[in-house]
Design an enzyme around this catalytic site. Sequence first.
Site, PDB file in Angstrom:
ATOM      1  N   ASP A 192       0.795  -1.236   0.000  1.00 25.03           N
ATOM      2  CA  ASP A 192       0.000   0.000   0.000  1.00 25.03           C
ATOM      3  C   ASP A 192       0.824   1.281   0.000  1.00 25.03           C
ATOM      4  OD1 ASP A 192       0.956   0.132   2.650  1.00 25.03           O
ATOM      5  OD2 ASP A 192      -0.879  -0.754   3.471  1.00 25.03           O
ATOM      6  N   HIS A 223       6.587  -7.927  -0.965  1.00 22.07           N
ATOM      7  CA  HIS A 223       5.523  -8.389  -1.864  1.00 22.07           C
ATOM      8  C   HIS A 223       5.205  -7.358  -2.945  1.00 22.07           C
ATOM      9  CE1 HIS A 223       3.879 -11.527   1.260  1.00 22.07           C
ATOM     10  NE2 HIS A 223       4.950 -11.948   0.622  1.00 22.07           N
ATOM     11  N   CYS A 261       5.617  -6.375 -22.413  1.00 20.58           N
ATOM     12  CA  CYS A 261       6.875  -5.648 -22.694  1.00 20.58           C
ATOM     13  C   CYS A 261       7.587  -5.171 -21.431  1.00 20.58           C
ATOM     14  CB  CYS A 261       6.599  -4.470 -23.618  1.00 20.58           C
ATOM     15  SG  CYS A 261       5.701  -3.120 -22.811  1.00 20.58           S
ATOM     16  N   CYS A 288      -1.479  -2.195 -21.702  1.00 20.93           N
ATOM     17  CA  CYS A 288      -0.331  -1.356 -22.065  1.00 20.93           C
ATOM     18  C   CYS A 288      -0.551  -0.778 -23.460  1.00 20.93           C
ATOM     19  CB  CYS A 288       0.895  -2.269 -22.055  1.00 20.93           C
ATOM     20  SG  CYS A 288       2.444  -1.505 -22.516  1.00 20.93           S
ATOM     21  N   CYS A 298       1.247  -1.412 -25.788  1.00 23.50           N
ATOM     22  CA  CYS A 298       1.549  -2.523 -26.705  1.00 23.50           C
ATOM     23  C   CYS A 298       0.405  -3.545 -26.732  1.00 23.50           C
ATOM     24  CB  CYS A 298       2.860  -3.207 -26.308  1.00 23.50           C
ATOM     25  SG  CYS A 298       2.690  -4.339 -24.901  1.00 23.50           S
ATOM     26  N   THR A 336       1.403  -8.960  11.493  1.00 22.59           N
ATOM     27  CA  THR A 336       1.362 -10.067  10.520  1.00 22.59           C
ATOM     28  C   THR A 336       0.995 -11.360  11.225  1.00 22.59           C
ATOM     29  OG1 THR A 336       2.580 -11.359   8.869  1.00 22.59           O
ATOM     30  CG2 THR A 336       3.901 -10.428  10.676  1.00 22.59           C
ATOM     31  N   ASN A 343       0.943  -7.040  18.126  1.00 20.60           N
ATOM     32  CA  ASN A 343      -0.211  -7.627  17.439  1.00 20.60           C
ATOM     33  C   ASN A 343      -1.335  -7.792  18.469  1.00 20.60           C
ATOM     34  OD1 ASN A 343      -1.954  -9.505  15.967  1.00 20.60           O
ATOM     35  ND2 ASN A 343      -0.179  -9.973  14.698  1.00 20.60           N
ATOM     36  N   ALA A 392      -0.924  -1.616  16.388  1.00 26.01           N
ATOM     37  CA  ALA A 392       0.322  -0.960  15.987  1.00 26.01           C
ATOM     38  C   ALA A 392       0.234   0.561  16.145  1.00 26.01           C
ATOM     39  CB  ALA A 392       0.625  -1.307  14.528  1.00 26.01           C
TER      40      ALA A 392
HETATM   41  P1  OAD Z   1      -3.097 -11.403   7.774  1.00 23.54           P
HETATM   42  O1  OAD Z   1      -4.481 -10.976   7.441  1.00 23.54           O
HETATM   43  O2  OAD Z   1      -2.768 -12.838   7.591  1.00 23.54           O
HETATM   44  O3  OAD Z   1      -2.771 -11.031   9.286  1.00 23.54           O
HETATM   45  C1  OAD Z   1      -3.049  -9.774   9.789  1.00 23.54           C
HETATM   46  C2  OAD Z   1      -2.468  -9.686  11.184  1.00 23.54           C
HETATM   47  O4  OAD Z   1      -2.612  -8.349  11.639  1.00 23.54           O
HETATM   48  C3  OAD Z   1      -3.159 -10.576  12.209  1.00 23.54           C
HETATM   49  O5  OAD Z   1      -2.174 -11.272  12.955  1.00 23.54           O
HETATM   50  C4  OAD Z   1      -3.933  -9.593  13.070  1.00 23.54           C
HETATM   51  O6  OAD Z   1      -4.074 -10.047  14.416  1.00 23.54           O
HETATM   52  C5  OAD Z   1      -3.048  -8.381  12.983  1.00 23.54           C
HETATM   53  N1  OAD Z   1      -3.703  -7.086  13.244  1.00 23.54           N
HETATM   54  C6  OAD Z   1      -4.983  -6.723  12.991  1.00 23.54           C
HETATM   55  N2  OAD Z   1      -5.186  -5.428  13.338  1.00 23.54           N
HETATM   56  C7  OAD Z   1      -3.994  -4.956  13.809  1.00 23.54           C
HETATM   57  C8  OAD Z   1      -3.553  -3.702  14.314  1.00 23.54           C
HETATM   58  N3  OAD Z   1      -4.367  -2.640  14.391  1.00 23.54           N
HETATM   59  N4  OAD Z   1      -2.259  -3.596  14.698  1.00 23.54           N
HETATM   60  C9  OAD Z   1      -1.412  -4.651  14.619  1.00 23.54           C
HETATM   61  N5  OAD Z   1      -1.794  -5.854  14.161  1.00 23.54           N
HETATM   62  C10 OAD Z   1      -3.053  -6.014  13.743  1.00 23.54           C
HETATM   63  O7  OAD Z   1      -2.106 -10.462   6.936  1.00 23.54           O
HETATM   64  P2  OAD Z   1      -0.551 -10.640   6.650  1.00 23.54           P
HETATM   65  O8  OAD Z   1       0.154 -11.330   7.743  1.00 23.54           O
HETATM   66  O9  OAD Z   1      -0.057  -9.317   6.207  1.00 23.54           O
HETATM   67  O10 OAD Z   1       0.332 -11.875   0.480  1.00 23.54           O
HETATM   68  O11 OAD Z   1      -0.586 -11.595   5.396  1.00 23.54           O
HETATM   69  C11 OAD Z   1       0.623 -11.959   4.779  1.00 23.54           C
HETATM   70  C12 OAD Z   1       0.416 -12.086   3.294  1.00 23.54           C
HETATM   71  O12 OAD Z   1      -0.702 -12.932   3.050  1.00 23.54           O
HETATM   72  C13 OAD Z   1       0.033 -10.811   2.593  1.00 23.54           C
HETATM   73  O13 OAD Z   1       1.157 -10.016   2.250  1.00 23.54           O
HETATM   74  C14 OAD Z   1      -0.653 -11.298   1.365  1.00 23.54           C
HETATM   75  C15 OAD Z   1      -1.516 -12.348   2.020  1.00 23.54           C
HETATM   76  O14 OAD Z   1      -1.939 -13.387   1.199  1.00 23.54           O
HETATM   77  C16 OAD Z   1       0.177 -11.831  -0.845  1.00 23.54           C
HETATM   78  O15 OAD Z   1      -0.820 -11.354  -1.347  1.00 23.54           O
HETATM   79  C17 OAD Z   1       1.302 -12.421  -1.621  1.00 23.54           C
END
Ligand code: OAD
Length: 260
Positions: free
Chosen positions: A107, A122, A133, A151, A153, A191, A216, A235
């Site tokens: 983002d 990512h 292209c 595109c 092209c 995450t 988290n 966060a």
């Molecule tokens: P997830 O949706 O799997 O996890 C989100 C995490 O954020 C969870 O552990 C929540 O508890 C936590 N969370 C929610 N609100 C929060 C807040 N206000 N402050 C801190 N933490 C909070 O998302 P990701 O771990 O980012 O990949 O997912 C990893 C990857 O899976 C993404 O980059 C994406 C997805 O598929 C691709 O698209 C390749």
Amino acid sequence: MNRTMESLIRRAAEDIMERGTAAALTGSGMSAESGIPTFRDKGGFWEKYDPNLYAHIGTFFTDPGKPWQMVKEFDSIARAQPNPGHHALAELERMGYLKGVITQNVDNLHQQAGSSNVIEFHGNMRRAVCLNCRRYYPMEEISLEVLPPRCECRGVLKPDAVFFGEPIPAIALRQAQEASQQCRLMLVIGTSAVIYPAASLPRIAKESGAMVVEINPETTPLTDHTSDYIIIGKAGEILPKIVSEIRTLSRAGKEIPRSR
Ligand code: OAD
């Protein structure tokens, strides 16, 4: 703020100051307070869009309008603004404590908040690339009226983000692994730590001698085996408090060993 949280925030501030070189690994929870849904929480993206149908690279070759439907929604949400958590990480970098942010987010909000060393693990949804292209386009220059956008092209455009079935960009992977090996403390923020190889970075950091601190609202698979401790909370609330605690401690004259 309860006493446990208060003492963990103080502990994190002290650990960051003492350890000197920190890195952050962030996920979609980092941007939740900017109004962008996470992927796997209730109401998350994967509840609405089946990732196998909408987020797999193969779909760009079989039914490219489909992933773009999801991207179109993401694009409007992702015009969100950085939240206090993003700003706090940028401030930690300016203060000399944070070497860089490895983000799984696409983002661009860390960059908008002023973090200058951001590893886009990512990719980044603010750019698109032609699958024919390889020409790059800023997302704001692309019309999403007719999907998929193409595109000049006539090749199909794809957001410059990593879709399922695609490898992590080689440079980002190498930089992230190096940053994980070199940091002395890793903040793992927002995450669920279930998607690899991103989820392996905290373990690399740990095995290289770093302390791992999670922020988290929920525990994750890292919490019991990899993290030294977790600060349960959002966060956007916790990170500014850590920054302000570091300021208080440094005003009180505690030695500040900056980035080594
Ligand atoms: P997830 O949706 O799997 O996890 C989100 C995490 O954020 C969870 O552990 C929540 O508890 C936590 N969370 C929610 N609100 C929060 C807040 N206000 N402050 C801190 N933490 C909070 O998302 P990701 O771990 O980012 O990949 O997912 C990893 C990857 O899976 C993404 O980059 C994406 C997805 O598929 C691709 O698209 C390749």
